[in-house]
Structures are given as structure tokens and as C-alpha cells.
Design a protein around this motif. Structure first.
Motif, PDB file in Angstrom:
ATOM      1  N   THR A   1      37.954  19.402 -64.593  1.00 54.97           N
ATOM      2  CA  THR A   1      37.528  18.556 -63.472  1.00 54.97           C
ATOM      3  C   THR A   1      36.511  19.238 -62.573  1.00 54.97           C
ATOM      4  O   THR A   1      36.246  18.759 -61.475  1.00 54.97           O
ATOM      5  CB  THR A   1      38.749  18.130 -62.630  1.00 54.97           C
ATOM      6  OG1 THR A   1      39.451  19.292 -62.195  1.00 54.97           O
ATOM      7  CG2 THR A   1      39.668  17.218 -63.418  1.00 54.97           C
TER       8      THR A   1
ATOM      9  N   ASP B   1      38.562   6.927 -60.893  1.00 51.97           N
ATOM     10  CA  ASP B   1      37.404   6.825 -59.994  1.00 51.97           C
ATOM     11  C   ASP B   1      36.535   8.074 -60.104  1.00 51.97           C
ATOM     12  O   ASP B   1      35.307   7.984 -60.153  1.00 51.97           O
ATOM     13  CB  ASP B   1      37.887   6.627 -58.546  1.00 51.97           C
ATOM     14  CG  ASP B   1      36.727   6.531 -57.582  1.00 51.97           C
ATOM     15  OD1 ASP B   1      35.868   5.631 -57.758  1.00 51.97           O
ATOM     16  OD2 ASP B   1      36.655   7.372 -56.649  1.00 51.97           O
ATOM     17  N   ALA B   2      37.170   9.248 -60.129  1.00 52.14           N
ATOM     18  CA  ALA B   2      36.418  10.494 -60.250  1.00 52.14           C
ATOM     19  C   ALA B   2      35.644  10.561 -61.561  1.00 52.14           C
ATOM     20  O   ALA B   2      34.562  11.141 -61.621  1.00 52.14           O
ATOM     21  CB  ALA B   2      37.368  11.690 -60.147  1.00 52.14           C
TER      22      ALA B   2
ATOM     23  N   PRO C   1      34.606  14.443 -58.245  1.00 46.94           N
ATOM     24  CA  PRO C   1      35.123  14.170 -56.902  1.00 46.94           C
ATOM     25  C   PRO C   1      36.616  14.482 -56.821  1.00 46.94           C
ATOM     26  O   PRO C   1      37.324  14.435 -57.827  1.00 46.94           O
ATOM     27  CB  PRO C   1      34.880  12.665 -56.726  1.00 46.94           C
ATOM     28  CG  PRO C   1      33.754  12.343 -57.658  1.00 46.94           C
ATOM     29  CD  PRO C   1      33.932  13.281 -58.824  1.00 46.94           C
ATOM     30  N   TYR C   2      37.061  14.803 -55.626  1.00 46.88           N
ATOM     31  CA  TYR C   2      38.462  15.134 -55.328  1.00 46.88           C
ATOM     32  C   TYR C   2      38.917  16.416 -56.021  1.00 46.88           C
ATOM     33  O   TYR C   2      40.087  16.586 -56.299  1.00 46.88           O
ATOM     34  CB  TYR C   2      39.435  13.993 -55.708  1.00 46.88           C
ATOM     35  CG  TYR C   2      38.954  12.604 -55.424  1.00 46.88           C
ATOM     36  CD1 TYR C   2      38.768  12.166 -54.117  1.00 46.88           C
ATOM     37  CD2 TYR C   2      38.686  11.711 -56.453  1.00 46.88           C
ATOM     38  CE1 TYR C   2      38.316  10.888 -53.853  1.00 46.88           C
ATOM     39  CE2 TYR C   2      38.241  10.427 -56.200  1.00 46.88           C
ATOM     40  CZ  TYR C   2      38.048  10.015 -54.901  1.00 46.88           C
ATOM     41  OH  TYR C   2      37.613   8.746 -54.639  1.00 46.88           O
ATOM     42  N   GLN C   3      37.987  17.333 -56.283  1.00 45.90           N
ATOM     43  CA  GLN C   3      38.340  18.534 -57.044  1.00 45.90           C
ATOM     44  C   GLN C   3      39.496  19.335 -56.438  1.00 45.90           C
ATOM     45  O   GLN C   3      40.357  19.797 -57.189  1.00 45.90           O
ATOM     46  CB  GLN C   3      37.134  19.439 -57.251  1.00 45.90           C
ATOM     47  CG  GLN C   3      37.469  20.577 -58.195  1.00 45.90           C
ATOM     48  CD  GLN C   3      36.278  21.413 -58.562  1.00 45.90           C
ATOM     49  OE1 GLN C   3      35.193  21.222 -58.036  1.00 45.90           O
ATOM     50  NE2 GLN C   3      36.475  22.342 -59.469  1.00 45.90           N
TER      51      GLN C   3
ATOM     52  N   LEU D   1      42.703   7.487 -58.705  1.00 45.33           N
ATOM     53  CA  LEU D   1      41.759   8.484 -58.195  1.00 45.33           C
ATOM     54  C   LEU D   1      41.074   9.240 -59.329  1.00 45.33           C
ATOM     55  O   LEU D   1      39.874   9.516 -59.261  1.00 45.33           O
ATOM     56  CB  LEU D   1      42.472   9.463 -57.263  1.00 45.33           C
ATOM     57  CG  LEU D   1      42.838   8.925 -55.887  1.00 45.33           C
ATOM     58  CD1 LEU D   1      43.710   9.923 -55.137  1.00 45.33           C
ATOM     59  CD2 LEU D   1      41.591   8.595 -55.091  1.00 45.33           C
TER      60      LEU D   1
ATOM     61  N   LEU E   1      42.092  18.218 -55.005  1.00 47.21           N
ATOM     62  CA  LEU E   1      43.295  17.494 -55.429  1.00 47.21           C
ATOM     63  C   LEU E   1      43.643  17.837 -56.871  1.00 47.21           C
ATOM     64  O   LEU E   1      44.804  18.111 -57.191  1.00 47.21           O
ATOM     65  CB  LEU E   1      43.100  15.985 -55.274  1.00 47.21           C
ATOM     66  CG  LEU E   1      44.215  15.091 -55.812  1.00 47.21           C
ATOM     67  CD1 LEU E   1      45.501  15.307 -55.016  1.00 47.21           C
ATOM     68  CD2 LEU E   1      43.796  13.636 -55.783  1.00 47.21           C
ATOM     69  N   TRP E   2      42.642  17.864 -57.748  1.00 47.82           N
ATOM     70  CA  TRP E   2      42.905  18.144 -59.163  1.00 47.82           C
ATOM     71  C   TRP E   2      43.364  19.583 -59.354  1.00 47.82           C
ATOM     72  O   TRP E   2      44.167  19.865 -60.244  1.00 47.82           O
ATOM     73  CB  TRP E   2      41.674  17.856 -60.032  1.00 47.82           C
ATOM     74  CG  TRP E   2      41.155  16.481 -59.813  1.00 47.82           C
ATOM     75  CD1 TRP E   2      39.861  16.104 -59.606  1.00 47.82           C
ATOM     76  CD2 TRP E   2      41.920  15.272 -59.733  1.00 47.82           C
ATOM     77  NE1 TRP E   2      39.787  14.758 -59.399  1.00 47.82           N
ATOM     78  CE2 TRP E   2      41.034  14.216 -59.476  1.00 47.82           C
ATOM     79  CE3 TRP E   2      43.277  14.965 -59.834  1.00 47.82           C
ATOM     80  CZ2 TRP E   2      41.436  12.895 -59.335  1.00 47.82           C
ATOM     81  CZ3 TRP E   2      43.693  13.651 -59.685  1.00 47.82           C
ATOM     82  CH2 TRP E   2      42.778  12.633 -59.442  1.00 47.82           C
TER      83      TRP E   2
ATOM     84  N   LEU F   1      47.354   8.630 -58.210  1.00 44.34           N
ATOM     85  CA  LEU F   1      46.659   9.720 -58.894  1.00 44.34           C
ATOM     86  C   LEU F   1      45.824   9.193 -60.062  1.00 44.34           C
ATOM     87  O   LEU F   1      44.699   9.634 -60.276  1.00 44.34           O
ATOM     88  CB  LEU F   1      47.658  10.762 -59.402  1.00 44.34           C
ATOM     89  CG  LEU F   1      48.192  11.750 -58.382  1.00 44.34           C
ATOM     90  CD1 LEU F   1      49.283  12.615 -59.019  1.00 44.34           C
ATOM     91  CD2 LEU F   1      47.083  12.616 -57.818  1.00 44.34           C
TER      92      LEU F   1
END
Length: 129
Positions: free
Chosen positions: A59, A121-122, A63-65, A118, A67-68, A115
Motif C-alpha cells: 500500500t 477507495d484507496a 491514500p490512507y497509508q 476505504l 491506516l494500512w 475498512l
């Protein structure tokens, strides 16, 4: 190739999340039965650890790295614990998890669905809509 695994992870999260939202009692009963029939099933936690590594390293740049990274590390920790943790602790934690109230499973299901959305979306899924 990594993107396919990420879509796979998102699909797993969505399937599990919807199942926990719609029929948590049925899903937990099925899990209990699976553990009775094949107690070694819990050793499949190693797969969760591998998928967590895919999340950690696949990842980069999405986006939202952060979080990942957190979710990936959590998956690795859970997977390693389920695969190699002491039997006494592992069984106690699994028992505790299987004895939660129905609302707890539904909240967990909502989190898994979130999750999944998201991650999709990412990955840019649905950008053309």
C-alpha cells in the motif's frame, strides 16, 4: 499482482463484515463448529500474517497509508499469535472472542465494511462513477 491481493483483502473484509452485520449468531456458531471439528483451523492465522505483510508493503503511496500500516501490523501480530502463540493464551483469547454480545460482532462487522470501502477507495475502485 499486489493489487489483486489488496482487492482480495477488501473482498474478505466486506464478506466478513456483512456476515457479522446480518447474521452474527449464525457466523459465530459456524466458527465454533469449525473449531470443534478441526481445532488446527486456528493455525491458519499464518495466512492473516501474510496478508498483513501484503497490506504493509503493497500500500505504499496509496491514500490512507498510515491506516494500512496500523491494520497491516495488527494483522501480522494477530496472525503470528494465532499461529505460534502459547496454546493456553490462544485458547483463552479465542474463547473470550466467541463469547461476546451480538452487538459487539455487529460493531466489528461495521468496522470491517468500513475498512473494505476505504481500501477499495484507496485502490481507485469506483472512480469513474
Amino acid at each position: 499482482m499486489v493489487v489483486i491481493f489488496l482487492f482480495f483483502i477488501a473482498g474478505l473484509w466486506m464478506a466478513d463484515g456483512v456476515a457479522l452485520l446480518v447474521a452474527p449468531e449464525r457466523m459465530i456458531a459456524t466458527l465454533r463448529q469449525s473449531l470443534i471439528v478441526a481445532p488446527g483451523f486456528i493455525k491458519w492465522g499464518g495466512v492473516a500474517a501474510l496478508l498483513g505483510l501484503v497490506l504493509l508493503f503493497g500500500t505504499k503511496g496509496l491514500p490512507y497509508q498510515p491506516l494500512w500500516m496500523v491494520v497491516g501490523l495488527s494483522m501480522v501480530a494477530k496472525g503470528v499469535f494465532l499461529y505460534a502463540g502459547p496454546d493456553r493464551w490462544r485458547l483463552r483469547i479465542v474463547k473470550w472472542c466467541l463469547e461476546r454480545d451480538v452487538v459487539d460482532y455487529r460493531i466489528w462487522g461495521l468496522g470491517l465494511c468500513a475498512l473494505s470501502v476505504l481500501l477499495l477507495d484507496a485502490l481507485g475502485w469506483g472512480q469513474g462513477l
